[in-house]
Design a protein around this motif. Sequence first.
Motif: not given
Length: 478
Positions: A303, A433, A439, A442
């Motif tokens: 991420y 993601g 996002p 995640f």
Amino acid sequence: MTRSPALDAHHAPPHDRPVAHRRRWTVLGLLCLAQFMLVLDVTVVNVALPDIAVDLGLGRATLTWVVTSYTLCFGGLMLLGGRLADVLGARRTLLAGLALFTAASLAAGLAGAAPTLLGARVAQGVGAALLSPSALSLVTTTFDGEERAKAFGVWAGIGGAGSAVGVLLGGALTSGPGWNWIFYVNVPVGAALLAVLPALVPARAPRPARVDLPGALLVTGGTAALIYGLVEAGDAGWGSMPTLLALTGAAVLYAAFAVVERTSRAPLMDLTMLTRRPVVAGAFLMLVATALLISAFFLASVYLQHVRGYSALRTGVAFLPVAVATAFGARFAGHLVGVLGARTTAVAGMAVAAAGIAPLTRLSAGTGVYTVVVPGLAVAALGVGAVFVTAVTTALAMVGHDEAGLASGVVNTFHEVGGSVGVAVASTVAATGIEHATPGGFARAFTVAAVAAALAALGAAALVPPGKPRMTGGGHFH
């Protein structure tokens, strides 16, 4: 009361001790350094994953296997490694595992394609499975009395230290000379240990005994099929034929493993151990705690670098409070278990983990990294660290000295398998993601993790026996 020979050796004058025993703290330091490499190789890779993916052109599924292939072989073959240490001698098994791990690290660093890297990671896992139980066996036989407890304490500190150094070292090496160096760094250390350890660790004659190789292959194959099914579900769906075949195959292989263990003259695992409530509770806690921690490192690393554009070094620095919180939680839990009991500590630890992950369920492209992401992960790691210690004390509390090693091996196996399963599930849920650097995937994966931690808190309340456990002192979590 008649004193044991080990106790007499402990109280003997220094000049009467054998050479290896006189140098026991040196031996411990070297064995800890070897174990440190194994622990380091889990978190150090997480930070480097995005760079590895770009350089080698890896997709989500292959990237997941870069992590899970190592922990899978490490955990799936650890009981076999412990058995080989008993049969062939801990020194021989240790050196064989160390040589294999070192050579595989070099191969991983030189890898220019996915098959080579994954093959090297598998070999690293096999080497680790030989090295870790052999090293712990040598620690156990090198020390006795109160010194053994101190040695185990030093050994226990490797886990937290390895996580903390791993995230920083992984970031620094990846941002500096390149991701290949997260593997190259093991080579000079391994070579130095191979040169020094034979002179310090005494050899003993092999002890003829049966080795349950079929059992080891079945349990490892079953876990591999399970992880493959979980990863495949992220691409093909849970109802797809490849996913269903893999998960069915895992169930069949696990059932075959149970049959082999019941009929073998020298089983790899005494399955009756899994009928004991403390051991089952400890294994459950270790499985969930490791799955939460390793998957959180995996998700957050991808991420921060894919969605937020962080460098590997900046990501490693951001992870440092998380690694420190894990070690602090583990250290603080030792006191809590003695005061509040294992059940209360386990439930509280899982509840804290769920609370820490909760803010991450609303993850977006603009979520504050140092106001939401890092604090949330650190709080979760604090709870998970406490659960690690509780898992070990619970599993070993009601087990006799002669069975503590087996119980410890069971819990250690669930530790490594938990890491593999956790990353596989997280990768599957966060598939969109990871593939598209958005996002949403995640956030969904962290939602699953928060729910899992909350359910584990309820499970701990039902599974963990009440009261304050008392350690037998014969086993240990690596």
